[in-house]
Design a protein around this motif. Sequence first.
Motif, PDB file in Angstrom:
ATOM      1  N   UNK A   1     110.744  59.153  66.691  1.00 40.47           N
ATOM      2  CA  UNK A   1     109.845  58.477  66.283  1.00 40.47           C
ATOM      3  C   UNK A   1     110.191  56.845  66.020  1.00 40.47           C
ATOM      4  N   UNK A   2     111.493  56.854  65.309  1.00 39.63           N
ATOM      5  CA  UNK A   2     111.832  55.527  64.902  1.00 39.63           C
ATOM      6  C   UNK A   2     112.085  54.409  65.924  1.00 39.63           C
ATOM      7  N   UNK A   3     112.634  54.995  67.063  1.00 37.41           N
ATOM      8  CA  UNK A   3     112.887  54.279  68.101  1.00 37.41           C
ATOM      9  C   UNK A   3     111.646  53.844  69.005  1.00 37.41           C
ATOM     10  N   UNK A   4     110.524  54.285  68.496  1.00 36.96           N
ATOM     11  CA  UNK A   4     109.336  54.221  69.648  1.00 36.96           C
ATOM     12  C   UNK A   4     108.223  53.169  69.136  1.00 36.96           C
ATOM     13  N   UNK A   5     107.736  52.350  69.938  1.00 35.15           N
ATOM     14  CA  UNK A   5     106.556  51.280  69.251  1.00 35.15           C
ATOM     15  C   UNK A   5     105.393  52.323  68.987  1.00 35.15           C
ATOM     16  N   UNK A   6     104.824  52.185  67.941  1.00 38.11           N
ATOM     17  CA  UNK A   6     103.511  53.109  67.525  1.00 38.11           C
ATOM     18  C   UNK A   6     102.383  51.936  67.506  1.00 38.11           C
ATOM     19  N   UNK A   7     101.476  52.371  68.510  1.00 42.75           N
ATOM     20  CA  UNK A   7     100.233  51.543  68.705  1.00 42.75           C
ATOM     21  C   UNK A   7      98.858  52.072  68.079  1.00 42.75           C
ATOM     22  N   UNK A   8      98.066  51.567  67.932  1.00 45.50           N
ATOM     23  CA  UNK A   8      96.631  52.082  67.172  1.00 45.50           C
ATOM     24  C   UNK A   8      95.593  51.486  67.860  1.00 45.50           C
ATOM     25  N   UNK A   9      94.475  52.417  68.105  1.00 48.58           N
ATOM     26  CA  UNK A   9      93.274  51.796  68.365  1.00 48.58           C
ATOM     27  C   UNK A   9      92.249  52.463  67.138  1.00 48.58           C
ATOM     28  N   UNK A  10      91.137  51.708  66.971  1.00 53.52           N
ATOM     29  CA  UNK A  10      90.034  52.234  65.870  1.00 53.52           C
ATOM     30  C   UNK A  10      89.804  51.118  64.585  1.00 53.52           C
ATOM     31  N   UNK A  11      88.672  51.205  64.468  1.00 48.81           N
ATOM     32  CA  UNK A  11      88.126  50.275  63.452  1.00 48.81           C
ATOM     33  C   UNK A  11      88.806  50.371  62.099  1.00 48.81           C
ATOM     34  N   UNK A  12      89.251  51.415  61.653  1.00 49.97           N
ATOM     35  CA  UNK A  12      90.093  51.709  60.411  1.00 49.97           C
ATOM     36  C   UNK A  12      91.187  51.007  60.490  1.00 49.97           C
ATOM     37  N   UNK A  13      92.006  51.146  61.448  1.00 48.46           N
ATOM     38  CA  UNK A  13      93.199  50.384  61.734  1.00 48.46           C
ATOM     39  C   UNK A  13      93.180  49.005  61.796  1.00 48.46           C
ATOM     40  N   UNK A  14      92.224  48.745  62.523  1.00 50.51           N
ATOM     41  CA  UNK A  14      92.064  47.353  63.047  1.00 50.51           C
ATOM     42  C   UNK A  14      91.785  46.238  61.864  1.00 50.51           C
ATOM     43  N   UNK A  15      90.771  46.939  60.799  1.00 50.75           N
ATOM     44  CA  UNK A  15      90.273  46.082  59.873  1.00 50.75           C
ATOM     45  C   UNK A  15      91.112  46.222  58.580  1.00 50.75           C
ATOM     46  N   UNK A  16      92.007  47.135  58.669  1.00 53.92           N
ATOM     47  CA  UNK A  16      93.094  47.541  57.598  1.00 53.92           C
ATOM     48  C   UNK A  16      94.399  47.293  57.868  1.00 53.92           C
ATOM     49  N   UNK A  17      94.784  46.197  59.090  1.00 56.57           N
ATOM     50  CA  UNK A  17      95.830  46.390  59.692  1.00 56.57           C
ATOM     51  C   UNK A  17      97.050  45.855  58.716  1.00 56.57           C
ATOM     52  N   UNK A  18      96.834  45.103  57.843  1.00 55.90           N
ATOM     53  CA  UNK A  18      98.034  44.654  56.896  1.00 55.90           C
ATOM     54  C   UNK A  18      98.389  46.072  56.012  1.00 55.90           C
ATOM     55  N   UNK A  19      97.581  46.473  55.532  1.00 57.40           N
ATOM     56  CA  UNK A  19      97.965  47.782  54.675  1.00 57.40           C
ATOM     57  C   UNK A  19      98.534  48.898  55.646  1.00 57.40           C
ATOM     58  N   UNK A  20      98.140  48.942  56.817  1.00 56.60           N
ATOM     59  CA  UNK A  20      98.745  50.045  57.768  1.00 56.60           C
ATOM     60  C   UNK A  20     100.087  49.717  58.062  1.00 56.60           C
ATOM     61  N   UNK A  21     100.103  48.353  58.469  1.00 58.77           N
ATOM     62  CA  UNK A  21     101.565  47.658  58.645  1.00 58.77           C
ATOM     63  C   UNK A  21     102.621  48.131  57.580  1.00 58.77           C
ATOM     64  N   UNK A  22     102.006  47.602  56.372  1.00 61.17           N
ATOM     65  CA  UNK A  22     102.896  48.125  55.077  1.00 61.17           C
ATOM     66  C   UNK A  22     103.287  49.507  54.841  1.00 61.17           C
ATOM     67  N   UNK A  23     102.217  50.354  55.031  1.00 61.28           N
ATOM     68  CA  UNK A  23     102.556  51.790  54.911  1.00 61.28           C
ATOM     69  C   UNK A  23     103.392  52.359  55.933  1.00 61.28           C
ATOM     70  N   UNK A  24     103.570  51.621  57.167  1.00 61.91           N
ATOM     71  CA  UNK A  24     104.336  51.899  58.030  1.00 61.91           C
ATOM     72  C   UNK A  24     105.736  51.712  57.948  1.00 61.91           C
ATOM     73  N   UNK A  25     105.988  50.172  57.532  1.00 67.71           N
ATOM     74  CA  UNK A  25     107.352  49.672  57.311  1.00 67.71           C
ATOM     75  C   UNK A  25     107.865  50.263  56.320  1.00 67.71           C
ATOM     76  N   UNK A  26     107.237  50.755  55.115  1.00 71.05           N
ATOM     77  CA  UNK A  26     107.754  51.770  54.163  1.00 71.05           C
ATOM     78  C   UNK A  26     108.422  53.142  54.513  1.00 71.05           C
ATOM     79  N   UNK A  27     108.122  53.631  55.730  1.00 70.43           N
ATOM     80  CA  UNK A  27     108.646  54.484  56.378  1.00 70.43           C
ATOM     81  C   UNK A  27     109.395  54.387  57.642  1.00 70.43           C
ATOM     82  N   UNK A  28     109.837  53.250  57.697  1.00 71.38           N
ATOM     83  CA  UNK A  28     110.564  52.806  58.882  1.00 71.38           C
ATOM     84  C   UNK A  28     109.992  53.069  60.354  1.00 71.38           C
ATOM     85  N   UNK A  29     108.681  52.701  60.163  1.00 75.32           N
ATOM     86  CA  UNK A  29     107.827  53.064  61.159  1.00 75.32           C
ATOM     87  C   UNK A  29     107.393  51.658  62.025  1.00 75.32           C
TER      88      UNK A  29
END
Length: 280
Positions: free
Chosen positions: A231-259
């Motif tokens: 999973x670390x080597x693959x781009x991870x993409x999202x659809x959905x309003x929860x992801x879209x309107x909270x994208x900054x938090x989502x990206x932070x949560x992902x980065x902290x897990x090396x995603x």
Amino acid sequence: MRLIADSGSSKTDWRGIDEQGQVSQFRGVGFNPYYQTPEEMATELNDEFLLNLKEDVKSVHYYGAGCSTPINKAGVVKTLQNLFSQAEIHVDHDLLAAARATCGHDAGISCILGTGSNSCDYDGKDIIDSRPSPGYILGDQGGGGYIGKKFLRDFINDDMPASLKEAVIERFQLTAEIIQDNVYRKPFPGRYMASFCRFITEHTHDPYCYLLYYNSFQDFFKMHVMRYANFEDKPVSFVGSVAFYNSDILRKAAADLNIHVHLILESPIAGLTLYHKNNL
């Protein structure tokens, strides 16, 4: 005309593509065959936009929540065939919609974070792996229903800041009894719980609301994305309003897990329209 639908539990986006490539659009209610009968779905399909198109539609490509089993697919096919009697009907899972919209013909991990949540590992053509998605009671980590459920539970138990609880009461005139009535007695409790995400997003300057999203997103990554090979080597993409309107938090949560988060879309319908338009 080719008709495309992307349907979640809360809303359905429809696009019609005519022979000249012109696009018409409509947004209606959502469907989920786990929670609705074919008869209930048929009633909701009696909309002026769809009725006006039904004689011109040659094919329907319907991507829907809950359309992962043969029984559910068959029920949706039958319902659509009754309305669009001259059309070829194609019913697929909403995960395939997410994958086609975000990855196109490239490999990657595609995820849904809307009312519910889901994910898949996509090789550029087919879904090669996916995680269980047992719904808002047993799963849906990171989705609106999951987050709303935590929020309402904390409201009832006084486990949120007093100032925030006062703001909730002022905004919604909310009580524990109202919550329980909507969750246990009325239809679509997942939608009800997810409806509080707008308020939570408006208050992410409050550490409680920020962490509610952050921790829920990390729950999703650990239960879904991190279970896929490499999973670390693959781009991870999202659809959905929860992801879209909270994208900054989502990206932070992902980065902290090396995603690595690649693309975040509010809805897959634009990508799906392009995908099918190119295949006319």
